[in-house]
Motif scaffolding. Structure first.
Motif, short mmCIF file in Angstrom:
data_model
loop_
_atom_site.label_atom_id
_atom_site.label_comp_id
_atom_site.label_asym_id
_atom_site.label_seq_id
_atom_site.Cartn_x
_atom_site.Cartn_y
_atom_site.Cartn_z
N ILE A 157 -9.55 -3.98 -13.79
CA ILE A 157 -9.27 -2.39 -13.91
C ILE A 157 -10.10 -1.99 -14.99
O ILE A 157 -10.78 -0.84 -14.94
N GLN A 158 -10.01 -2.70 -16.32
CA GLN A 158 -10.59 -2.31 -17.28
C GLN A 158 -12.19 -2.20 -17.03
O GLN A 158 -12.74 -1.46 -17.56
N LYS A 159 -12.67 -3.27 -16.39
CA LYS A 159 -13.97 -3.32 -16.21
C LYS A 159 -14.75 -1.87 -15.16
O LYS A 159 -15.52 -1.63 -15.62
N ILE A 160 -13.65 -1.80 -14.29
CA ILE A 160 -13.91 -0.50 -13.47
C ILE A 160 -14.03 0.75 -14.40
O ILE A 160 -14.86 1.62 -14.26
N LEU A 161 -12.90 0.94 -15.29
CA LEU A 161 -12.84 2.06 -16.03
C LEU A 161 -14.09 2.11 -17.07
O LEU A 161 -14.58 3.01 -17.50
N ALA A 215 -4.27 -0.13 -7.12
CA ALA A 215 -4.70 1.03 -8.21
C ALA A 215 -5.17 2.20 -7.45
O ALA A 215 -5.91 2.10 -6.69
N SER A 216 -5.19 3.20 -8.18
CA SER A 216 -5.68 4.42 -8.09
C SER A 216 -6.62 4.86 -9.25
O SER A 216 -5.99 4.94 -10.23
N ALA A 241 -2.12 5.35 -3.40
CA ALA A 241 -3.42 6.06 -2.52
C ALA A 241 -3.47 7.58 -2.75
O ALA A 241 -4.43 8.11 -3.02
N SER A 242 -2.34 8.21 -2.43
CA SER A 242 -2.05 9.67 -2.80
C SER A 242 -2.61 10.24 -3.88
O SER A 242 -3.10 11.52 -3.97
N ARG A 243 -2.48 9.38 -5.10
CA ARG A 243 -2.94 9.91 -6.36
C ARG A 243 -4.37 10.08 -6.39
O ARG A 243 -4.72 11.01 -7.11
N THR A 244 -5.19 9.21 -5.80
CA THR A 244 -6.58 9.59 -5.68
C THR A 244 -6.89 10.82 -4.88
O THR A 244 -7.91 11.74 -5.41
N TYR A 245 -6.34 11.17 -3.84
CA TYR A 245 -6.47 12.34 -2.80
C TYR A 245 -6.04 13.58 -3.38
O TYR A 245 -6.61 14.50 -3.32
N LYS A 246 -4.99 13.48 -4.27
CA LYS A 246 -4.30 14.76 -5.00
C LYS A 246 -5.41 14.91 -6.06
O LYS A 246 -5.58 16.23 -6.36
N ALA A 247 -5.74 14.00 -6.96
CA ALA A 247 -7.14 14.45 -7.72
C ALA A 247 -8.18 14.91 -7.22
O ALA A 247 -8.81 15.92 -7.75
N HIS A 263 -2.68 5.66 -10.95
CA HIS A 263 -1.36 5.08 -10.88
C HIS A 263 -1.79 3.36 -10.51
O HIS A 263 -2.77 3.09 -9.88
N TYR A 264 -0.73 2.67 -10.73
CA TYR A 264 -0.73 1.09 -10.63
C TYR A 264 0.79 0.62 -10.18
O TYR A 264 1.80 1.22 -10.78
N THR A 265 0.61 -0.13 -9.34
CA THR A 265 2.10 -0.82 -8.89
C THR A 265 1.75 -1.86 -8.09
O THR A 265 0.66 -2.39 -7.78
N THR A 266 2.87 -2.57 -7.44
CA THR A 266 2.72 -3.77 -6.86
C THR A 266 3.57 -3.73 -5.81
O THR A 266 4.45 -2.95 -5.56
N SER A 267 3.22 -4.49 -4.78
CA SER A 267 4.23 -4.41 -3.32
C SER A 267 5.66 -4.94 -3.82
O SER A 267 6.76 -4.41 -3.08
#
Length: 292
Positions: free
Chosen positions: A220-224, A285-286, A55-61, A267-271
């Motif tokens: 994600i690809q559709k979002i992009l 995803a961010s 989440a922080s990656r979105t707000y950093k950007a 950024h992308y990760t999983t729990s």
């Protein structure tokens, strides 16, 4: 009216540990920007130990691009309370970092321009998907020395028609008021495992994570590509368990109207990277959407 925190102390710390955690997430924060090219972003809303860095990656950007006057934050309604499209009307939202003022003028203008949205606070009373975004916003606003406002919107109804109506309403309202806004779509990606009653495929180890990532990246690809209709098509084909597609689609509609032409996965990760458990795996995803 004041909306008090519902998940402080569970999804994120309720004490000084919150600042320590945010400092760690933002240790690579760059200079405050002024370009203001980012129209919208996507950020997860799980517990900070799992999704906080993503989440922080979105707000950093957003910080490095330049802060808006108002963040319109759209999250799924997990509780089922209140209006299906609930815009918080006025007042303040409280977190351990202090209060954030609701942009009441913009909230009312969004509802005026929408055929489906209501001014409603009940839907927000216990909902976590918007609340967990606020400490990130408060942190970057404090770093910038800027007062910002928010418009929280909880969606219990998520489809293409809602996204088209709401995205257009946010765009029209922001223009009527000459308000500089960024739309944040709060969502987690796939929810896989016995705890969610969702096991569309069986695999182990890296094969399992690879399949989850493959399914998430189809979305994600559709979002992009700014293809919210294609995103919903993929969700229906896979019976994908992404929880906030309506907010993401709204962000896409708004950002295209605002002139955004490029989107970037940050950024992308999983729990699983933290829990190491396959009983419940969630993807995060961010993403940001930018104007030229």
């Amino acid at each position: 009216m004041t909306r008090y925190p519902a998940v402080a102390g569970s999804f994120y710390p309720a004490d000084e540990e919150l600042v320590i955690m945010l400092e760690r997430f933002f240790r690579d924060l760059g200079e405050l920007g002024s370009e203001r090219r980012i129209a919208a972003g996507v950020a997860p809303h799980a517990g900070y130990v799992f999704s906080g860095y993503t989440a922080s990656r979105t707000y950093k950007a957003i910080y490095e691009d330049g802060l808006p006057e108002t963040f319109v934050i759209i999250g799924p309604n997990h509780t089922g309370l209140g209006s299906p499209v609930a815009v918080y009307p006025e007042g303040e939202w409280l977190t351990p970092l202090g209060e954030v003022e609701v942009d009441a003028e913009l909230a009312k203008a969004i509802v005026k321009n929408s055929s489906i949205a209501d001014l409603d606070e009940l839907a927000h009373k216990y909902e976590h998907s918007i609340e967990v975004q606020l400490p990130f916003i408060q942190y970057i606003a404090d770093k910038a020395g800027k007062e910002i406002k928010i418009v929280p919107i909880a969606l219990g109804l998520q489809d293409e028609e809602v996204a088209e109506d709401l995205g257009k309403a946010i765009f029209e309202a922001s223009h009527e008021l000459d308000r500089d806004v960024v739309v944040i779509a709060s969502t987690d990606m796939m929810h896989y495992g016995y705890m969610y009653g969702y096991i569309p495929f069986r695999a182990r180890g890296e094969d399992l994570l690879g399949r989850i990532k493959e399914w998430d990246f189809r979305i994600i690809q559709k979002i992009l590509e700014f293809d919210y209709k294609g995103m919903f098509d993929e969700i229906r084909k896979m019976d994908h368990t992404m929880c906030g597609p309506g907010g993401v689609a709204t962000a896409i509609v708004f950002s295209r109207l605002a002139g955004a032409l490029e989107a970037e996965l940050l950024h992308y990760t999983t729990s699983f990277e933290v829990s190491r458990s396959t009983d419940a795996i969630v993807g995060y995803a961010s993403i940001v959407m930018r104007k030229p």
